[in-house]
Design a protein around this motif. Sequence first.
Motif, PDB file in Angstrom:
ATOM      1  N   VAL A  57      74.549  -0.626  -3.706  1.00 52.13           N
ATOM      2  CA  VAL A  57      75.784  -0.577  -4.491  1.00 52.13           C
ATOM      3  C   VAL A  57      75.780   0.564  -5.520  1.00 52.13           C
ATOM      4  N   ILE A  58      74.768   1.449  -5.421  1.00 55.24           N
ATOM      5  CA  ILE A  58      74.671   2.572  -6.365  1.00 55.24           C
ATOM      6  C   ILE A  58      74.860   3.883  -5.601  1.00 55.24           C
ATOM      7  N   LEU A  59      75.721   4.745  -6.110  1.00 53.35           N
ATOM      8  CA  LEU A  59      75.952   6.056  -5.488  1.00 53.35           C
ATOM      9  C   LEU A  59      74.831   7.013  -5.858  1.00 53.35           C
ATOM     10  N   THR A  60      74.760   8.135  -5.159  1.00 51.65           N
ATOM     11  CA  THR A  60      73.662   9.087  -5.397  1.00 51.65           C
ATOM     12  C   THR A  60      73.673   9.643  -6.820  1.00 51.65           C
ATOM     13  N   ASP A  61      74.864   9.675  -7.459  1.00 56.97           N
ATOM     14  CA  ASP A  61      74.910  10.205  -8.830  1.00 56.97           C
ATOM     15  C   ASP A  61      74.561   9.138  -9.873  1.00 56.97           C
ATOM     16  N   GLY A  62      74.144   7.946  -9.399  1.00 51.68           N
ATOM     17  CA  GLY A  62      73.728   6.896 -10.333  1.00 51.68           C
ATOM     18  C   GLY A  62      74.867   5.996 -10.792  1.00 51.68           C
ATOM     19  N   SER A  63      76.082   6.250 -10.307  1.00 54.74           N
ATOM     20  CA  SER A  63      77.210   5.402 -10.714  1.00 54.74           C
ATOM     21  C   SER A  63      77.403   4.270  -9.705  1.00 54.74           C
ATOM     22  N   LEU A  64      78.223   3.314 -10.091  1.00 51.18           N
ATOM     23  CA  LEU A  64      78.453   2.139  -9.250  1.00 51.18           C
ATOM     24  C   LEU A  64      79.322   2.498  -8.048  1.00 51.18           C
ATOM     25  N   ASP A  65      78.896   2.043  -6.881  1.00 45.73           N
ATOM     26  CA  ASP A  65      79.719   2.199  -5.672  1.00 45.73           C
ATOM     27  C   ASP A  65      80.639   0.984  -5.609  1.00 45.73           C
ATOM     28  N   ARG A  66      81.858   1.154  -6.149  1.00 45.55           N
ATOM     29  CA  ARG A  66      82.788   0.021  -6.274  1.00 45.55           C
ATOM     30  C   ARG A  66      83.145  -0.598  -4.929  1.00 45.55           C
ATOM     31  N   ALA A  67      83.350   0.264  -3.923  1.00 44.87           N
ATOM     32  CA  ALA A  67      83.731  -0.231  -2.590  1.00 44.87           C
ATOM     33  C   ALA A  67      82.614  -1.108  -2.018  1.00 44.87           C
ATOM     34  N   ALA A  68      81.368  -0.650  -2.184  1.00 45.30           N
ATOM     35  CA  ALA A  68      80.225  -1.412  -1.655  1.00 45.30           C
ATOM     36  C   ALA A  68      80.087  -2.746  -2.397  1.00 45.30           C
ATOM     37  N   LEU A  69      80.300  -2.721  -3.704  1.00 40.81           N
ATOM     38  CA  LEU A  69      80.190  -3.954  -4.487  1.00 40.81           C
ATOM     39  C   LEU A  69      81.310  -4.926  -4.112  1.00 40.81           C
ATOM     40  N   ARG A  70      82.526  -4.372  -3.968  1.00 45.68           N
ATOM     41  CA  ARG A  70      83.672  -5.206  -3.549  1.00 45.68           C
ATOM     42  C   ARG A  70      83.370  -5.902  -2.225  1.00 45.68           C
ATOM     43  N   ALA A  71      82.831  -5.106  -1.285  1.00 49.20           N
ATOM     44  CA  ALA A  71      82.503  -5.651   0.043  1.00 49.20           C
ATOM     45  C   ALA A  71      81.433  -6.733  -0.076  1.00 49.20           C
ATOM     46  N   ALA A  72      80.452  -6.510  -0.956  1.00 48.04           N
ATOM     47  CA  ALA A  72      79.337  -7.465  -1.098  1.00 48.04           C
ATOM     48  C   ALA A  72      79.814  -8.817  -1.632  1.00 48.04           C
ATOM     49  N   VAL A  73      80.772  -8.802  -2.543  1.00 48.52           N
ATOM     50  CA  VAL A  73      81.192 -10.076  -3.160  1.00 48.52           C
ATOM     51  C   VAL A  73      82.425 -10.679  -2.499  1.00 48.52           C
ATOM     52  N   PHE A  74      83.072  -9.912  -1.613  1.00 45.77           N
ATOM     53  CA  PHE A  74      84.380 -10.358  -1.123  1.00 45.77           C
ATOM     54  C   PHE A  74      84.333 -11.736  -0.473  1.00 45.77           C
ATOM     55  N   ASN A  75      83.361 -11.943   0.410  1.00 44.48           N
ATOM     56  CA  ASN A  75      83.294 -13.247   1.083  1.00 44.48           C
ATOM     57  C   ASN A  75      82.110 -14.085   0.614  1.00 44.48           C
ATOM     58  N   ASN A  76      81.572 -13.735  -0.564  1.00 41.67           N
ATOM     59  CA  ASN A  76      80.404 -14.469  -1.061  1.00 41.67           C
ATOM     60  C   ASN A  76      80.712 -15.021  -2.455  1.00 41.67           C
ATOM     61  N   GLU A  77      81.083 -16.287  -2.479  1.00 36.74           N
ATOM     62  CA  GLU A  77      81.515 -16.933  -3.723  1.00 36.74           C
ATOM     63  C   GLU A  77      80.417 -16.916  -4.782  1.00 36.74           C
ATOM     64  N   GLN A  78      79.175 -17.180  -4.349  1.00 37.38           N
ATOM     65  CA  GLN A  78      78.052 -17.247  -5.289  1.00 37.38           C
ATOM     66  C   GLN A  78      77.831 -15.885  -5.967  1.00 37.38           C
ATOM     67  N   GLN A  79      77.853 -14.816  -5.156  1.00 32.16           N
ATOM     68  CA  GLN A  79      77.637 -13.475  -5.718  1.00 32.16           C
ATOM     69  C   GLN A  79      78.808 -13.054  -6.602  1.00 32.16           C
ATOM     70  N   ARG A  80      80.024 -13.456  -6.187  1.00 35.56           N
ATOM     71  CA  ARG A  80      81.188 -13.100  -7.006  1.00 35.56           C
ATOM     72  C   ARG A  80      81.103 -13.801  -8.368  1.00 35.56           C
ATOM     73  N   ARG A  81      80.682 -15.071  -8.331  1.00 38.83           N
ATOM     74  CA  ARG A  81      80.563 -15.830  -9.578  1.00 38.83           C
ATOM     75  C   ARG A  81      79.528 -15.189 -10.497  1.00 38.83           C
ATOM     76  N   TRP A  82      78.394 -14.791  -9.921  1.00 37.06           N
ATOM     77  CA  TRP A  82      77.338 -14.143 -10.718  1.00 37.06           C
ATOM     78  C   TRP A  82      77.889 -12.879 -11.383  1.00 37.06           C
ATOM     79  N   LEU A  83      78.600 -12.080 -10.599  1.00 38.51           N
ATOM     80  CA  LEU A  83      79.136 -10.815 -11.100  1.00 38.51           C
ATOM     81  C   LEU A  83      80.148 -11.067 -12.222  1.00 38.51           C
ATOM     82  N   ASN A  84      81.038 -12.039 -11.996  1.00 39.38           N
ATOM     83  CA  ASN A  84      82.046 -12.356 -13.017  1.00 39.38           C
ATOM     84  C   ASN A  84      81.409 -12.863 -14.306  1.00 39.38           C
ATOM     85  N   GLN A  85      80.361 -13.680 -14.170  1.00 40.93           N
ATOM     86  CA  GLN A  85      79.690 -14.209 -15.364  1.00 40.93           C
ATOM     87  C   GLN A  85      79.008 -13.094 -16.157  1.00 40.93           C
ATOM     88  N   LEU A  86      78.578 -12.075 -15.451  1.00 41.49           N
ATOM     89  CA  LEU A  86      77.965 -10.921 -16.131  1.00 41.49           C
ATOM     90  C   LEU A  86      79.038 -10.060 -16.809  1.00 41.49           C
TER      91      LEU A  86
END
Length: 198
Positions: A57-86
């Motif tokens: 989920v990290i791009l080569t320049d060290g920034s967040l890869d938003r598309a990759a993160l979106r894809a990771a949490v899209f169908n995963n309730e547990q991961q989405r909850r963790w991200l939102n709580q953070l």
Amino acid sequence: MFVVGLTGGIGSGKSTVAAEFQRQGIDVVDADLVARDVVAPNSQALQQIQYYFGDSVILTDGSLDRAALRAAVFNNEQQRRWLNQLLHPLISQEMQVQLKAASSPYVLWVVPLLVENKLYQQADRVLVIDLPVEQQKLRAASRDRQSIAQIEQVLASQASRQQRLAVADDVIDNSRPLSEVKSDVSTLHQRYLKLSQH
């Protein structure tokens, strides 16, 4: 501080309208920009995200890869909850800091999920940017280079047009020419200036 909460669905033109208020000299606190800032390269939040989700989920320049993160949490309730709580407390805290620091007569608070997260209760006025759903889909798809199916998934996760309009004090119909939208902003700006003086 008199706070005008501005919201609208994906592709409704929130940024366009917010920019018009900015031209009138009004400070804008934008939830999306704050959300970007809290995960800036080398931030603690980004380090926690990298630790939890891995380097994918990290791009080569060290920034967040938003598309990759979106894809990771899209169908995963547990991961989405963790991200939102953070992120939600960090975003919320930073928005409050910026709202308090605003120095214009009133402040425009741009929050895509104003209705969904019940944040409209913290605003003095709610301004909804509205347009027909079909038009919204086409605008969002051309802007974000996403498929209509992807846009429809986002729309399904957002409040409906009716739910937003139900809490609106003011509405700008953004299906019209920009010149008319600008004229609406000028009118509302005068109204908010008056309201903020009470």
